[in-house]
Design an enzyme around this catalytic site. Structure first.
Site, mmCIF file in Angstrom:
data_model
loop_
_atom_site.group_PDB
_atom_site.id
_atom_site.type_symbol
_atom_site.label_atom_id
_atom_site.label_comp_id
_atom_site.label_asym_id
_atom_site.label_seq_id
_atom_site.Cartn_x
_atom_site.Cartn_y
_atom_site.Cartn_z
ATOM 1 N N SER A 157 14.474 45.431 -29.728
ATOM 2 C CA SER A 157 15.485 44.890 -28.804
ATOM 3 C C SER A 157 14.949 43.550 -28.308
ATOM 4 O O SER A 157 13.748 43.275 -28.410
ATOM 5 C CB SER A 157 15.643 45.855 -27.621
ATOM 6 O OG SER A 157 16.339 45.258 -26.558
ATOM 7 N N TYR A 194 11.858 51.031 -20.741
ATOM 8 C CA TYR A 194 12.508 50.578 -21.986
ATOM 9 C C TYR A 194 11.815 49.320 -22.518
ATOM 10 O O TYR A 194 11.522 49.230 -23.725
ATOM 11 C CB TYR A 194 13.988 50.304 -21.685
ATOM 12 C CG TYR A 194 14.848 49.976 -22.883
ATOM 13 C CD1 TYR A 194 15.253 50.969 -23.775
ATOM 14 C CD2 TYR A 194 15.283 48.669 -23.124
ATOM 15 C CE1 TYR A 194 16.070 50.672 -24.860
ATOM 16 C CE2 TYR A 194 16.093 48.364 -24.200
ATOM 17 C CZ TYR A 194 16.488 49.369 -25.071
ATOM 18 O OH TYR A 194 17.290 49.067 -26.152
HETATM 19 N N1 LIG Z 1 23.451 48.615 -28.039
HETATM 20 C C1 LIG Z 1 22.666 47.617 -27.676
HETATM 21 O O1 LIG Z 1 23.088 46.708 -26.936
HETATM 22 C C2 LIG Z 1 21.253 47.558 -28.185
HETATM 23 C C3 LIG Z 1 20.552 46.360 -28.038
HETATM 24 C C4 LIG Z 1 19.241 46.282 -28.486
HETATM 25 C C5 LIG Z 1 18.649 47.369 -29.094
HETATM 26 N N2 LIG Z 1 19.361 48.533 -29.242
HETATM 27 C C6 LIG Z 1 18.667 49.651 -29.883
HETATM 28 O O2 LIG Z 1 19.443 50.083 -30.974
HETATM 29 C C7 LIG Z 1 19.211 51.475 -31.230
HETATM 30 C C8 LIG Z 1 20.546 52.194 -31.345
HETATM 31 O O3 LIG Z 1 21.249 52.036 -30.114
HETATM 32 P P1 LIG Z 1 22.829 52.214 -29.989
HETATM 33 O O4 LIG Z 1 23.322 51.070 -29.207
HETATM 34 O O5 LIG Z 1 23.409 52.522 -31.295
HETATM 35 O O6 LIG Z 1 22.851 53.519 -29.014
HETATM 36 P P2 LIG Z 1 23.738 54.863 -29.062
HETATM 37 O O7 LIG Z 1 23.381 55.596 -27.818
HETATM 38 O O8 LIG Z 1 25.164 54.540 -29.297
HETATM 39 O O9 LIG Z 1 23.175 55.627 -30.344
HETATM 40 C C9 LIG Z 1 21.848 56.112 -30.377
HETATM 41 C C10 LIG Z 1 21.757 57.317 -31.313
HETATM 42 O O10 LIG Z 1 20.389 57.775 -31.303
HETATM 43 C C11 LIG Z 1 20.387 59.197 -31.180
HETATM 44 N N3 LIG Z 1 19.154 59.657 -30.545
HETATM 45 C C12 LIG Z 1 18.775 59.457 -29.257
HETATM 46 N N4 LIG Z 1 17.628 60.100 -29.006
HETATM 47 C C13 LIG Z 1 17.261 60.710 -30.163
HETATM 48 C C14 LIG Z 1 16.163 61.530 -30.531
HETATM 49 N N5 LIG Z 1 15.217 61.887 -29.638
HETATM 50 N N6 LIG Z 1 16.070 61.935 -31.821
HETATM 51 C C15 LIG Z 1 17.018 61.614 -32.731
HETATM 52 N N7 LIG Z 1 18.110 60.868 -32.412
HETATM 53 C C16 LIG Z 1 18.221 60.429 -31.151
HETATM 54 C C17 LIG Z 1 21.606 59.509 -30.342
HETATM 55 O O11 LIG Z 1 22.041 60.863 -30.486
HETATM 56 C C18 LIG Z 1 22.630 58.491 -30.849
HETATM 57 O O12 LIG Z 1 23.394 59.007 -31.912
HETATM 58 C C19 LIG Z 1 18.330 51.965 -30.080
HETATM 59 O O13 LIG Z 1 16.977 52.013 -30.491
HETATM 60 C C20 LIG Z 1 18.509 50.879 -29.022
HETATM 61 O O14 LIG Z 1 17.430 50.806 -28.138
HETATM 62 C C21 LIG Z 1 20.636 48.651 -28.799
#
Ligand SMILES: NC(=O)c1ccc[n+]([C@@H]2O[C@H](COP(=O)([O-])OP(=O)(O)OC[C@H]3O[C@@H](n4cnc5c(N)ncnc54)[C@H](O)[C@@H]3O)[C@@H](O)[C@H]2O)c1
Length: 274
Positions: free
Chosen positions: A155, A168
């Site tokens: 991120s 985080y």
């Molecule tokens: N959305 C954003 O703005 C953003 C920005 C930067 C980084 N990210 C990173 O991108 C990645 C995905 O985020 P997203 O936005 O799709 O979030 P989201 O919450 O929509 O999806 C995350 C998925 O990960 C799964 N998950 C969570 N904990 C878990 C575990 N212990 N074991 C297995 N699966 C697990 C959840 O069930 C979910 O399906 C994350 O690592 C997040 O930190 C997101």
């Protein structure tokens, strides 16, 4: 078809960026092993992905011609990850790509000295140690193949600080450290490890993402106002789309990036350029 003949494992594939990557990989010819916890975690203040969402991701990939295996697995559980990886290897005969995408955004929203130890441990366990565990689970297979691409979804919080997000931010900075060290460990066997740093990603209903809304909620930004609030801090005056992140993941997974390892690729509209 930049990923033709490749098999990719994606964690956190039920929705959000995991689903966006899965669909893009399928479009590019990859077969897919889709993992998700498919359950809510005590201590996380919002619902996580479900089994039906994981199956929906799988259906979208199959519609694009991919063979797909799904497994419920928590990235906090190393034996479960090893089992899932072994099943994937038995199923496909190879594992070319691992996308360490599973992550949680909360517990967050409190000053550093008010985070409880349980909250701190949970965040590090999922967002940092989870990436290490899945990497450990695929390591021997990729080493024996003498090829592989591991993509750690970090991120912008892995590059700069955010107020009231110490857990985080620390976890994501750790993911970048893990990326660089693992890249050096695996370089002699031609396994590449890179970090992908998205900025603020729009919660696109097509992938059912909800992280941006949850980050906003933990910062007490009123519902419905958060996209405008996040856009204000974006040099390119727009949120990142999940497809933008997936496109970068396709490139990192493909042979087009064959000399790229230990790198940190930002998809943040210039947010960290300041
Ligand atoms: N959305 C954003 O703005 C953003 C920005 C930067 C980084 N990210 C990173 O991108 C990645 C995905 O985020 P997203 O936005 O799709 O979030 P989201 O919450 O929509 O999806 C995350 C998925 O990960 C799964 N998950 C969570 N904990 C878990 C575990 N212990 N074991 C297995 N699966 C697990 C959840 O069930 C979910 O399906 C994350 O690592 C997040 O930190 C997101």
């Amino acid at each position: 078809m930049r990923l033709d003949g490749k098999t990719a494992i994606i964690t956190g594939a039920a929705r959000g960026l995991g689903r966006a990557c899965a669909v893009a990989f399928a479009r590019e010819g990859a077969d897919l092993v889709l993992l998700d916890v498919c359950a809510d975690l005590p201590g996380v203040s919002y619902p996580l992905g479900s089994a039906s969402q994981l199956e929906h991701t799988a259906d979208l990939c199959r519609e694009r011609g991919a063979a797909v295996l799904t497994r419920q697995a928590d990235v906090r559980d190393l034996p479960a990850l090893r089992q899932a990886v072994d099943a994937a290897h038995g199923w496909s005969g190879r594992i070319d790509v691992l996308v360490n995408n599973a992550g949680i955004a909360t517990p967050s929203g409190t000053p550093t000295d008010e985070i409880t130890e349980d909250e701190w441990q949970l965040m590090i366990d999922v967002d940092l140690s989870g990436a290490w565990r899945a990497t450990a689970a695929v390591g021997k297979i990729m080493t024996a193949q003498r090829s592989g691409s591991i993509i750690n979804v970090a991120s912008t919080a892995g590059l700069v600080g955010y107020r009231h997000f110490a857990g985080y931010v620390a976890a994501k900075h750790g993911v970048i450290g893990l990326t660089k060290a693992a890249a050096l460990d695996f370089a002699p066997v031609k396994v590449r490890v890179n970090a992908l740093c998205p900025g603020s990603v729009r919660d696109d209903p097509a992938v059912e993402g909800r992280m941006l809304a949850e980050i906003a909620r933990s910062l007490r930004v009123p519902d419905g106002e958060h996209e405008a609030a996040f856009v204000q801090s974006q040099p390119m005056n727009a949120l990142i789309e999940p497809a933008d992140v997936a496109e970068a993941a396709v490139w990192l997974a493909s042979d087009g990036s064959r000399q790229v390892t230990g790198s940190v690729v930002t998809v943040d509209g210039g947010f960290t350029a300041r």
